[in-house]
Design an enzyme around this catalytic site. Structure first.
Site, PDB file in Angstrom:
ATOM      1  N   CYS A 281     -38.625  47.371  94.715  1.00 34.67           N
ATOM      2  CA  CYS A 281     -39.186  48.100  95.865  1.00 34.67           C
ATOM      3  C   CYS A 281     -38.561  47.668  97.189  1.00 34.67           C
ATOM      4  CB  CYS A 281     -40.698  47.941  95.920  1.00 34.67           C
ATOM      5  SG  CYS A 281     -41.208  46.301  96.462  1.00 34.67           S
TER       6      CYS A 281
ATOM      7  N   CYS B 262     -36.999  42.430  96.918  1.00 32.24           N
ATOM      8  CA  CYS B 262     -37.385  42.840  95.569  1.00 32.24           C
ATOM      9  C   CYS B 262     -36.369  43.835  95.002  1.00 32.24           C
ATOM     10  CB  CYS B 262     -38.775  43.468  95.611  1.00 32.24           C
ATOM     11  SG  CYS B 262     -39.252  44.191  94.035  1.00 32.24           S
TER      12      CYS B 262
ATOM     13  N   ASP C  47     -37.661  14.058  66.177  1.00 37.44           N
ATOM     14  CA  ASP C  47     -36.931  14.445  67.373  1.00 37.44           C
ATOM     15  C   ASP C  47     -37.856  14.328  68.584  1.00 37.44           C
ATOM     16  OD1 ASP C  47     -34.884  15.306  68.903  1.00 37.44           O
ATOM     17  OD2 ASP C  47     -34.967  17.400  68.286  1.00 37.44           O
TER      18      ASP C  47
ATOM     19  N   LYS D 293     -36.202  12.427  60.423  1.00 35.50           N
ATOM     20  CA  LYS D 293     -35.692  11.886  61.682  1.00 35.50           C
ATOM     21  C   LYS D 293     -36.429  12.630  62.794  1.00 35.50           C
ATOM     22  CE  LYS D 293     -31.408  10.766  64.070  1.00 35.50           C
ATOM     23  NZ  LYS D 293     -31.856  11.106  65.398  1.00 35.50           N
TER      24      LYS D 293
ATOM     25  N   LYS E  14     -27.939  14.604  59.720  1.00 34.46           N
ATOM     26  CA  LYS E  14     -28.316  15.585  60.741  1.00 34.46           C
ATOM     27  C   LYS E  14     -28.359  16.987  60.143  1.00 34.46           C
ATOM     28  CE  LYS E  14     -27.780  14.628  64.933  1.00 34.46           C
ATOM     29  NZ  LYS E  14     -28.748  14.350  66.020  1.00 34.46           N
TER      30      LYS E  14
ATOM     31  N   TYR F 210     -42.109   3.930  62.438  1.00 34.99           N
ATOM     32  CA  TYR F 210     -41.341   3.932  61.191  1.00 34.99           C
ATOM     33  C   TYR F 210     -40.534   2.668  60.930  1.00 34.99           C
ATOM     34  CZ  TYR F 210     -38.253   5.792  64.812  1.00 34.99           C
ATOM     35  OH  TYR F 210     -37.590   5.996  65.975  1.00 34.99           O
TER      36      TYR F 210
ATOM     37  N   CYS G   6     -42.619  39.102  94.882  1.00 39.08           N
ATOM     38  CA  CYS G   6     -42.727  40.338  95.652  1.00 39.08           C
ATOM     39  C   CYS G   6     -44.224  40.528  95.887  1.00 39.08           C
ATOM     40  CB  CYS G   6     -42.153  41.499  94.837  1.00 39.08           C
ATOM     41  SG  CYS G   6     -42.642  43.121  95.445  1.00 39.08           S
TER      42      CYS G   6
ATOM     43  N   GLU H 137     -36.727   9.547  54.915  1.00 37.61           N
ATOM     44  CA  GLU H 137     -37.853  10.001  55.754  1.00 37.61           C
ATOM     45  C   GLU H 137     -37.334  10.897  56.876  1.00 37.61           C
ATOM     46  OE1 GLU H 137     -38.725   5.916  56.553  1.00 37.61           O
ATOM     47  OE2 GLU H 137     -38.168   6.112  58.663  1.00 37.61           O
TER      48      GLU H 137
ATOM     49  N   CYS I 164     -45.819  47.695  94.376  1.00 31.29           N
ATOM     50  CA  CYS I 164     -44.438  47.700  93.874  1.00 31.29           C
ATOM     51  C   CYS I 164     -44.449  48.323  92.476  1.00 31.29           C
ATOM     52  CB  CYS I 164     -43.906  46.279  93.827  1.00 31.29           C
ATOM     53  SG  CYS I 164     -42.380  46.119  92.890  1.00 31.29           S
TER      54      CYS I 164
HETATM   55  S1  IVH Z   1     -34.779   3.890  62.186  1.00 30.21           S
HETATM   56  C1  IVH Z   1     -31.901   0.475  63.268  1.00 30.21           C
HETATM   57  N1  IVH Z   1     -36.138   5.982  61.499  1.00 30.21           N
HETATM   58  O1  IVH Z   1     -33.147   8.116  65.743  1.00 30.21           O
HETATM   59  C2  IVH Z   1     -32.404   1.822  63.177  1.00 30.21           C
HETATM   60  N2  IVH Z   1     -34.976   6.041  63.566  1.00 30.21           N
HETATM   61  O2  IVH Z   1     -30.038   7.432  66.148  1.00 30.21           O
HETATM   62  C3  IVH Z   1     -33.791   1.974  63.626  1.00 30.21           C
HETATM   63  N3  IVH Z   1     -35.318   8.120  64.839  1.00 30.21           N
HETATM   64  O3  IVH Z   1     -32.981   5.393  67.931  1.00 30.21           O
HETATM   65  C4  IVH Z   1     -34.189   3.370  63.699  1.00 30.21           C
HETATM   66  N4  IVH Z   1     -36.656   9.095  63.388  1.00 30.21           N
HETATM   67  O4  IVH Z   1     -35.052   6.865  68.026  1.00 30.21           O
HETATM   68  C5  IVH Z   1     -35.337   5.440  62.432  1.00 30.21           C
HETATM   69  N5  IVH Z   1     -37.435   7.767  60.769  1.00 30.21           N
HETATM   70  C6  IVH Z   1     -36.645   7.220  61.692  1.00 30.21           C
HETATM   71  C7  IVH Z   1     -36.313   7.889  62.888  1.00 30.21           C
HETATM   72  C8  IVH Z   1     -35.464   7.269  63.804  1.00 30.21           C
HETATM   73  C9  IVH Z   1     -36.048   9.207  64.567  1.00 30.21           C
HETATM   74  C10 IVH Z   1     -34.506   7.968  66.059  1.00 30.21           C
HETATM   75  C11 IVH Z   1     -34.650   6.623  66.714  1.00 30.21           C
HETATM   76  C12 IVH Z   1     -33.269   6.027  66.721  1.00 30.21           C
HETATM   77  C13 IVH Z   1     -32.393   7.225  66.527  1.00 30.21           C
HETATM   78  C14 IVH Z   1     -31.175   6.800  65.746  1.00 30.21           C
END
Ligand code: IVH
Length: 705
Positions: free
Chosen positions: A443, A440, A138, A136, A346, A247, A458, A134, A463
């Protein structure tokens, strides 16, 4: 649920309820309204697929508020009206998480993943593992606790063991349900984990507001989310239009009640948990996740997602891979730092380092001085970056930037590049302070800064830098849209003394211009035609084009709608301006000041004499009928018009725009590559599905007819 007629009925009924006391009836209606509002919030905030318009939602909401005010004993903690906090947050209490919030091990390439899979298979003694993959997210991580189906607490991650109690702020996020039917799954208390996010769209809209108010925009959507959790005023949180993806379930206790076998089964796998969270009303990554067997399929899905990263509505910085079987997760357990059953993959970095060489100070059309860092060219995700706005003096101070510094630069998706920080570890002592000018740079007049502002300005409205910037704004695409007469021509004509102010655009000496190199008959004809056409732009564009401080496109529309003729604004007091939608003290003051300034009025009179349309054509069109009462929605790519132009045409002729397909829609205008909206509209027979050409002839008929 609730047609326009029914809403009207309810409004009548409520009026009588508020007068006399009919608590039983009021109770019934209140319950009904709450159910309806919760349902529509879910459609809007979780499914992104509303069934009613914003106005209809607001009407229902106001009705509920009214009945609750008259019968306070009927208010419950989970009523939709109770999300909106009216008081400020006191200091945030520190609270312990039921289960510590762990971080994940990171991986960066296929080899890392293959290695991790091998170790997991060894511990699990399995040939092949099933994984749930799934996004990650941000954003900012949060933890929610529900007891007996009610949200009782929401906390930040903090140090992983303890976080801050930010329940009131989290209640502002409409995709977090205040009540969720965990009992149907035999769950009494549950702790769930997720991420608060600001979508790319919400981020852009919020930043536009900030920029209009001359406040440095947020650097990225992640900061937009993380910076919001500990805000004092919950209303500020609501303004950011945040979302939450949930999640993970970290802990739960059982009610002991018997649970339907299908539901019970969901509790055995991670993907099942995502399904359960979805079923009880959360935005879980159910649509984005994939269950796969073996690590190669994991790698494929990660790559697939990385390639469409920029097309997603929210920012993700990688993928998370989790062992799907929860029992197996348990037996895999933890290393000292991370769970063995999950790993983060990542995506490639969107950051790079470079050297800050000089800082230039640019003068904007409102006189604002913007420091711009010039850095050694650096290539980040497909683009070479050389120039980065530092917004204002405070940003330079906060980031402690110096000339000669090595700086970390980030460029995420379509977000403008920004300096994350300077790397002071690699300073060698030769770095120099960035000195903000006192005068400025164009001018030389002295710069001023208002107390509550971060921007030096300014204030000499003559100007040259400001004069030129104002003209560039005036002709720009979203303002008067004088094509083929862009920035370069304005600068050139200004320098040659052929153009000195906005009215001058309509009095250009084309005989002189025709003698300049590069200005043949054809290009002059084009410029002349574009200038001529701009005289008939709708009033809101003209107002926006004037470059009044704090007046963006939306405010310009509000102002245009409030008058029959531009000059009517001269008679608006600050109080009267503040009564208009979304116009606050600051904007009202700026508009008022603009229209009380004699030089400005003179310029407007000059423009009118030169033939620039100043009456509100839109109001006139509505009176004549036009597209009044008709609703429109555009989908797919239009060929002849820009989307914004087409939408403007609808509004200009008195029609209304809708945000989604519903039975309220009269016309769906279909461009190339139309997708789900078209499919949906086909199922509703009352909707007329028309092409761009048909739309244009419809508009045409309404003008001439
Ligand atoms: S699972 C035990 N699922 O990434 C792990 N984390 O470095 C529980 N994050 O602290 C986290 N998307 O803040 C999980 N689909 C996802 C996520 C996710 C973002 C963040 C979360 C966590 C950090 C892990």
């Amino acid at each position: 649920m609730y047609s326009t007629e029914q809403i009207k009925e309810l409004q009548k009924l409520t009026a009588s309820l508020v007068k006399a006391d009919h608590t039983d009836k009021a109770f019934e209606i209140v319950e009904d309204l709450r159910k309806a509002l919760q349902f529509h919030e879910y459609r809007y905030y979780v499914l992104n697929d509303p069934l009613i318009s914003d106005t209809e939602y607001d009407q229902l909401f106001k009705l509920l508020e009214k009945i609750e005010q008259a019968n306070p004993e009927l208010i419950t903690a989970t009523s939709p009206t109770q999300r909106v906090g009216n008081s400020l947050n006191p200091a945030f209490n520190t609270v312990a998480h039921l289960v510590p919030m762990l971080s994940l091990e990171n991986s960066y390439n296929a080899e890392d993943l293959i290695d991790w899979d091998r170790k997991a298979r060894e511990v699990a003694r399995k040939e092949e593992l099933e994984y749930c993959v799934e996004p990650k997210f941000d954003g900012a991580s949060i933890s929610l606790i529900y007891e007996d189906d009610f949200l009782v607490r929401g906390a930040t991650r903090g140090n992983g063991v303890e976080g801050d109690d930010v329940t009131t702020n989290l209640k502002q996020i409409r995709s977090i349900p205040l009540h969720a039917a965990f009992a149907e799954y035999g769950i009494q208390q549950v702790e769930i984990r997720g991420e608060v996010m600001m979508s790319k769209k919400a981020f852009a809209a919020y930043n536009e507001q900030l920029t209009q108010q001359n406040i440095a925009p947020l650097a990225n959507a992640r900061n937009g989310a993380s910076g919001s959790l500990r805000m004092k005023d919950p209303k500020d949180v609501a303004r950011r239009k945040l979302e939450a993806f949930l999640y993970n379930v970290s802990y739960y206790t059982r009610t002991g009640d018997k649970v339907h076998a299908e539901k019970e089964k969901l509790l055995n796998t991670h993907s099942g948990i995502l399904q359960m969270l979805w079923n009880v009303g959360f935005k879980s990554p159910l649509k984005e996740m994939k269950v796969v067997k073996g690590i190669q399929a994991v790698i494929n899905y990660c790559n697939e997602f990385e390639s469409k990263r920029d097309d997603l509505p929210f920012e993700i910085d990688g993928m998370v891979i989790k062992v799907n079987d929860l029992q197996l997760q348990e037996s895999l357990g933890m290393t000292t730092h991370h769970p063995r059953w999950a790993i983060a993959f990542k995506f490639k970095a969107r950051q790079a380092t470079s050297k800050l060489r000089i800082v230039e100070f640019q003068v904007g059309r409102t006189g604002s001085i913007t420091p711009v860092a010039k850095i050694d060219p650096v290539f980040i995700s497909g683009v070479t970056v050389t120039s980065i706005s530092l917004f204002n003096e405070d940003v330079i101070k906060e980031k402690d930037l110096k000339i000669g510094d090595t700086v970390l630069v980030e460029r995420a998706g379509d977000v403008i590049p920004y300096i994350v920080k300077s790397l002071d570890e690699v300073r060698d002592g030769s770095e120099k302070e960035i000195v903000f000018p006192t005068n400025c740079p164009v001018c030389n007049s002295e710069l001023y800064k208002e107390e509550a502002e971060a921007v030096w300005r300014c204030i000499n409205i003559e100007c040259p830098a400001q004069v030129v910037e104002r003209m560039i704004h005036y002709v720009s695409k979203d303002a008067m849209d004088i094509r083929s007469f862009g920035e370069a021509n304005i600068r050139k004509f200004y320098e040659l003394g052929l153009l000195k102010d906005i009215p001058g655009i309509y009095e250009l000496d084309f005989t002189a211009i025709s003698k300049l190199p590069g200005f043949g008959k054809k290009s002059i004809d084009n410029i002349q035609a574009a200038i001529e056409a701009s005289k008939h732009q709708p009033l809101n564009r003209l107002i926006f084009a004037l470059g009044i401080r704090f007046v963006g496109e939306t405010t310009a529309k509000v102002l245009a709608n409030a008058v029959k003729h531009l000059m009517d604004l001269k008679d608006f007091s600050e109080e009267k301006l503040q009564q208009l939608e979304d116009i606050g003290v600051k904007v009202a003051n700026s508009v008022y000041t603009f229209f009380q300034n004699e030089q400005n009025i003179e310029m407007l009179q000059q423009l009118e004499t030169l033939g620039i349309e100043m009456s509100n054509k839109k109001n006139a069109a509505v009176v004549q009928g036009g597209l009044a009462e008709q609703t429109f929605l555009f989908t797919g790519t239009l060929n002849r018009l820009k989307r914004s132009e087409a939408e403007e045409m609808v509004e200009e002729h008195g029609g209304k725009l809708l945000g989604s397909v519903s039975s309220k829609l009269n016309y769906l205008v279909v461009g190339e590559d139309a997708g789900s909206k078209l499919e949906k509209a086909k199922k509703i027979h009352s909707i007329k599905i028309i092409s761009e050409d048909e739309f244009l002839s419809l508009v045409d008929k309404n003008i001439t007819g």
